[in-house]
Design a protein around this motif. Structure first.
Motif, short mmCIF file in Angstrom:
data_model
loop_
_atom_site.label_atom_id
_atom_site.label_comp_id
_atom_site.label_asym_id
_atom_site.label_seq_id
_atom_site.Cartn_x
_atom_site.Cartn_y
_atom_site.Cartn_z
N UNK A 9 -5.02 -4.44 -6.07
CA UNK A 9 -4.78 -4.32 -4.46
C UNK A 9 -5.89 -5.46 -4.01
N UNK A 10 -7.23 -4.99 -4.45
CA UNK A 10 -8.32 -5.63 -3.65
C UNK A 10 -8.18 -7.13 -3.95
N UNK A 11 -7.84 -7.61 -4.87
CA UNK A 11 -7.41 -9.12 -4.99
C UNK A 11 -6.12 -9.66 -4.19
N UNK A 12 -5.29 -8.64 -3.71
CA UNK A 12 -4.19 -9.30 -3.08
C UNK A 12 -4.63 -9.69 -1.66
N UNK A 13 -5.64 -9.46 -1.21
CA UNK A 13 -6.12 -10.06 0.37
C UNK A 13 -6.62 -11.67 0.49
N UNK A 14 -6.26 -12.38 1.46
CA UNK A 14 -6.61 -13.52 1.53
C UNK A 14 -8.09 -13.90 0.99
N UNK A 15 -8.28 -14.95 0.15
CA UNK A 15 -9.44 -15.43 -0.30
C UNK A 15 -10.51 -14.11 -0.65
N UNK A 16 -9.89 -13.07 -1.30
CA UNK A 16 -10.54 -12.17 -2.29
C UNK A 16 -10.88 -12.69 -3.33
N UNK A 17 -12.08 -12.21 -3.87
CA UNK A 17 -12.31 -12.70 -5.37
C UNK A 17 -13.14 -11.54 -6.09
N UNK A 84 -6.31 9.58 -5.70
CA UNK A 84 -6.05 8.47 -4.68
C UNK A 84 -4.50 8.21 -4.89
N UNK A 85 -3.66 7.73 -3.91
CA UNK A 85 -2.21 7.26 -4.00
C UNK A 85 -2.38 5.54 -3.56
N UNK A 86 -1.43 4.87 -4.19
CA UNK A 86 -1.48 3.24 -3.82
C UNK A 86 -1.45 3.09 -2.55
N UNK A 87 -0.84 3.96 -1.48
CA UNK A 87 -0.43 3.50 -0.10
C UNK A 87 -1.70 3.60 0.60
N UNK A 88 -2.30 4.92 0.20
CA UNK A 88 -3.62 5.11 1.18
C UNK A 88 -4.87 4.19 0.73
N UNK A 89 -4.86 3.84 -0.74
CA UNK A 89 -5.77 2.95 -0.95
C UNK A 89 -5.85 1.55 -0.49
N UNK A 90 -4.43 1.32 -0.32
CA UNK A 90 -4.05 -0.17 0.22
C UNK A 90 -4.69 -0.24 1.57
N UNK A 91 -4.26 0.90 2.40
CA UNK A 91 -4.87 1.18 3.68
C UNK A 91 -6.32 0.95 3.90
N UNK A 92 -7.00 1.78 2.86
CA UNK A 92 -8.46 1.69 3.00
C UNK A 92 -9.11 0.20 2.54
N UNK A 93 -8.48 -0.34 1.52
CA UNK A 93 -8.99 -1.72 1.21
C UNK A 93 -8.60 -2.65 2.27
N UNK A 94 -7.58 -2.56 3.17
CA UNK A 94 -7.08 -3.29 4.05
C UNK A 94 -7.95 -3.36 5.34
N UNK A 95 -8.69 -2.08 5.62
CA UNK A 95 -9.53 -1.80 6.40
C UNK A 95 -10.91 -2.60 6.11
N UNK A 96 -11.44 -2.17 4.93
CA UNK A 96 -12.71 -2.73 4.39
C UNK A 96 -12.64 -4.45 4.44
N UNK A 97 -11.51 -4.90 3.72
CA UNK A 97 -11.54 -6.40 3.94
C UNK A 97 -11.33 -6.97 5.52
#
Length: 112
Positions: A9-17, A84-97
Motif C-alpha cells: 500500500x505504501x509503495x502504491x502512491x506516486x513517487x513512493x520509495x 488493522x484492515x486494508x481500507x483504513x490503513x490505505x486511508x491513513x497512508x494516503x493522508x500521510x503521503x
C-alpha cells in the motif's frame, strides 16, 4: 493486515520509495518519510496531523495509537497491523503521503 500488505500500500502512491533508517524500512516521497515499519514489522507508523491522528484513533480503537513522546503529539501514529484492515490503513497512508508530498505532486494525484 501484514507487513507485506502495508509495504504494498505504501509503495502504491506516486513517487513512493522504500528506504531504511535505524535498521528498519521506511517509505518516502521525494526523500521525506511518510511511513515506516517497525523493526519486527508487526507495526507501522504513519505521519499524520494531530487532528487526523485523533480521527483514526477514535474511529478504529486498538489499531491506531499515538506514538510515544513528542513524535506522537505531532501526529505520528502507530498502526498495529494485526488489528488493522486494508481500507483504513490505505486511508491513513494516503493522508500521510499527502502530508509529506510536495503540494503540486499531491494535486496531480488528486486529478488522476
Amino acid at each position: 493486515m501484514t507487513a507485506a500488505d502495508f509495504r504494498s500500500l505504501a509503495l502504491s502512491f506516486p513517487e513512493a520509495s522504500e528506504s531504511a533508517h535505524m535498521n528498519h524500512p521506511d517509505f518516502r516521497v521525494r526523500g521525506k518519510i511518510f511511513a515506516t515499519l517497525g523493526p519486527k514489522e508487526d507495526w507501522g507508523m504513519v505521519r499524520l496531523t494531530p487532528d487526523q491522528q485523533a480521527t483514526f484513533v477514535r474511529g478504529k480503537q486498538g489499531a491506531f495509537q499515538p506514538a510515544s513522546g513528542a513524535w506522537g503529539r505531532r501526529g505520528c501514529t502507530i498502526v498495529r497491523l494485526e488489528d488493522a484492515n486494508e481500507s483504513t490503513v490505505r486511508q491513513a497512508l494516503s493522508a500521510a503521503w499527502r502530508n509529506t508530498a510536495p503540494k503540486r505532486l499531491a494535486e496531480e494525484f488528486d486529478e488522476e
